[in-house]
Write a protein that holds these residues in place. Structure first.
Motif, mmCIF file in Angstrom:
data_model
loop_
_atom_site.group_PDB
_atom_site.id
_atom_site.type_symbol
_atom_site.label_atom_id
_atom_site.label_comp_id
_atom_site.label_asym_id
_atom_site.label_seq_id
_atom_site.Cartn_x
_atom_site.Cartn_y
_atom_site.Cartn_z
ATOM 1 N N ASN A 113 47.538 26.991 29.676
ATOM 2 C CA ASN A 113 48.305 27.535 30.774
ATOM 3 C C ASN A 113 48.915 26.299 31.825
ATOM 4 O O ASN A 113 49.628 27.017 32.967
ATOM 5 N N ARG A 250 41.274 30.540 31.717
ATOM 6 C CA ARG A 250 40.775 31.395 30.893
ATOM 7 C C ARG A 250 41.465 32.593 31.109
ATOM 8 O O ARG A 250 41.458 33.231 29.980
ATOM 9 N N LEU A 251 41.964 33.342 32.253
ATOM 10 C CA LEU A 251 42.684 34.474 32.166
ATOM 11 C C LEU A 251 44.249 34.293 32.360
ATOM 12 O O LEU A 251 44.688 35.417 31.806
ATOM 13 N N ASP A 255 46.704 36.695 36.305
ATOM 14 C CA ASP A 255 45.454 37.023 36.977
ATOM 15 C C ASP A 255 45.028 36.192 38.363
ATOM 16 O O ASP A 255 44.056 36.592 39.156
ATOM 17 N N THR A 379 30.795 31.337 36.002
ATOM 18 C CA THR A 379 32.153 31.664 36.373
ATOM 19 C C THR A 379 32.870 31.617 34.847
ATOM 20 O O THR A 379 33.458 32.608 34.374
ATOM 21 N N TRP A 380 32.685 30.697 34.246
ATOM 22 C CA TRP A 380 33.128 30.306 32.739
ATOM 23 C C TRP A 380 32.786 31.277 31.896
ATOM 24 O O TRP A 380 33.392 31.635 30.831
ATOM 25 N N TRP A 382 31.396 34.373 32.294
ATOM 26 C CA TRP A 382 31.416 35.924 32.674
ATOM 27 C C TRP A 382 33.011 36.315 32.668
ATOM 28 O O TRP A 382 33.378 37.443 32.682
ATOM 29 N N LEU A 383 34.079 35.335 32.968
ATOM 30 C CA LEU A 383 35.362 35.502 33.272
ATOM 31 C C LEU A 383 35.936 36.584 32.103
ATOM 32 O O LEU A 383 36.599 37.473 32.538
ATOM 33 N N PRO A 384 35.914 36.069 30.964
ATOM 34 C CA PRO A 384 36.250 36.808 29.802
ATOM 35 C C PRO A 384 35.854 38.401 29.793
ATOM 36 O O PRO A 384 36.498 39.156 29.321
ATOM 37 N N THR A 385 34.617 38.588 30.243
ATOM 38 C CA THR A 385 34.016 39.941 30.066
ATOM 39 C C THR A 385 34.251 40.550 31.216
ATOM 40 O O THR A 385 34.521 41.962 31.207
ATOM 41 N N TRP A 386 34.230 40.149 32.309
ATOM 42 C CA TRP A 386 34.334 40.886 33.623
ATOM 43 C C TRP A 386 35.576 40.842 34.657
ATOM 44 O O TRP A 386 35.856 41.400 35.625
ATOM 45 N N GLY A 387 36.615 39.754 34.084
ATOM 46 C CA GLY A 387 37.852 39.472 34.635
ATOM 47 C C GLY A 387 37.333 38.620 36.062
ATOM 48 O O GLY A 387 36.526 37.988 36.167
#
Length: 471
Positions: A113, A250-251, A255, A379-380, A382-387
């Motif tokens: 990205n 990650r997003l 986002d 953060t690294w 949890w980001l894919p799961t909780w946004g």
């Protein structure tokens, strides 16, 4: 009330620093509101990702010179003052430029990205933005070191106003890409920093001259600042700069646009306690401000953030809707989480400033490292799961952990630390022997009192002898 604040150096400089923060944040809202309405979200996401990366680079490469300014500038002669400021600015900006070039080579390989940094325009923008941020931050610390935060206030207001005017001009000219945001962010910073060097610093310290001489003599102090205060600063402020980079990696950039707007809105709370902490440390570093107390600093923070925190928690969605309804829908929950995190964040910032002024640098570093590792790791994961809400929850968890550790230190020092035993008793002084009379007392005669034997004779007196004759 205003007179009392004006007489209290800690309160005055805290209010000025916070006024600079509030004014900059208010103009920042206007800046991003214009950007959000005139530019598409992918362009906003790309621009905020580049600015976040430049912030991280500047934070890593500024070598902790700001706190070195606070320690060394008060009370030094004009020649030494010029050498310290000039060497700090030159070394800090050179290190930032080198670190920016390294980031241009590394970031696109780590996260796709950030591929826009492979283009020459993206690389040049990152270097210029990071150097501008370092120069601006170091100049702010020069004013804080002299407890002249009014200079910092006017400088930052001019900078924020210049960003808004430049963005309006670029968008009116038809430029609707990420380059408009980055140019409007960077060019005013370079112009205002140049004016500060040319005009403001000579007024702050008469006799100041920017010169390259004396760099070698300052390397020893820079090395000490790098291994002491700089590591504390990185661990303390690093997560707030790295979070947008992690969200982008990650997003994606879209986002990150939602995250950055909510984070920027909550940053008005996160900037208060660091401002008061910097003023507290500057007061204690100055010989005239040794009486600055931690409870007074905590009271200032509580008074300032109470009403804004309540307003953001209750009406945060409406505030984000000023940018666009999509930002309110995507960031309202995140904003509430960040508002809750402002309380433990203030506790840890003031504790670190207090310990830093006492010389407990290792304790500051351990606390900040624990909070940083906790926040970034969660953060690294949890980001894919909780946004994007995962970044706020991780920030809240890290700051709450640090606040609990601060409370544990306070309880240990107040109740559980072994109290010192009673001081050993002093031996009673021996009674003095009665003073002897100045002359033995004869029978029927009072004691004779003689004058001071060490007294010099009068200049007109002469010793009498048998050969002496009156003239």
């Amino acid at each position: 009330m205003l007179g009392r604040v004006g007489r209290d150096s800690l309160a005055r400089n805290s209010v000025l620093i916070m006024a600079s923060t509030v004014g900059t944040s208010g103009l920042g809202y206007l800046y991003w509101m214009i950007a959000a309405r005139e530019l598409p979200r992918p362009a906003i996401g790309t621009a905020t990702a580049l600015i976040s990366a430049a912030t991280v680079v500047s934070m890593i490469a500024n070598l902790g010179l700001g706190h070195m300014f606070i320690q060394r500038l008060p009370g030094v002669p004009a020649a030494a003052w010029s050498r310290i400021v000039s060497a700090g600015l030159l070394l800090g900006c050179a290190a930032t430029a080198a670190a920016s070039l390294a980031a241009v080579l590394v970031l696109p390989r780590l996260a796709g990205n950030f591929g826009f940094l492979d283009e020459p325009a993206g690389a040049a923008a990152l270097v210029a933005t990071a150097v501008a941020l370092t120069a601006s931050m170091l100049l702010d610390y020069v004013f804080v070191a002299h407890r002249a935060s009014q200079g910092m206030l006017w400088r930052n207001l001019a900078l924020a106003g210049g960003k808004v005017m430049t963005l309006l001009g670029l968008t009116a000219a038809g430029l609707s890409t990420a380059s408009a945001v980055v140019l409007a962010w960077t060019l005013p910073s370079l112009v205002v920093s140049g004016y500060t060097l040319r005009r403001s610093l000579p007024r702050l310290r008469p006799g100041y001259r920017l010169a390259g001489a004396g760099l070698a003599a300052e390397l020893r102090h820079v090395r000490g600042s790098l291994t002491g205060h700089h590591l504390i600063n990185l661990a303390q402020a690093g997560p707030s700069a790295v979070l947008p980079v992690l969200v982008t990696a990650r997003l994606g950039a879209a986002d990150n646009a939602h995250f950055y707007m909510a984070w920027m809105t909550a940053s008005v709370l996160f900037m208060v306690s660091p401002a008061v902490a910097s003023a507290l440390y500057a007061e204690r570093a100055n010989a005239a401000g040794r009486s600055a107390s931690l409870p007074r600093a905590a009271l200032v923070v509580l008074v300032v953030i109470g009403a804004p925190a309540t307003g953001l928690f209750l009406a945060g969605g409406w505030i984000l809707a000023l940018f666009s309804p999509a930002y309110a829908l995507g960031g309202a929950t995140l904003l509430k989480i960040l508002v809750l995190a402002a309380i433990p964040d203030a506790i840890t910032n003031l504790a670190v400033a207090h310990w830093r002024s006492e010389g407990a640098l290792r304790r500051c570093l351990r606390l900040n490292l624990l909070m940083a590792v906790t926040c970034l790791t969660l953060t690294w994961l949890w980001l894919p799961t909780w946004g994007i809400e995962a970044a706020g929850l991780a920030w809240l968890t890290g700051q709450s952990t640090g606040a609990l550790i601060v409370a544990g230190y306070a309880l240990w020092g107040r109740f559980l630390s072994p109290s010192p035993g009673p001081a050993p008793g002093k031996t009673a002084p021996r009674p003095r022997s009665p003073a002897r009379p100045p002359h033995p007392v004869g029978r029927g005669r009072p004691a004779m009192r003689l004058g001071n034997r060490n007294r010099r004779p009068a200049p007109h007196s002469r010793p009498r002898s048998r050969t002496w004759r009156a003239p």
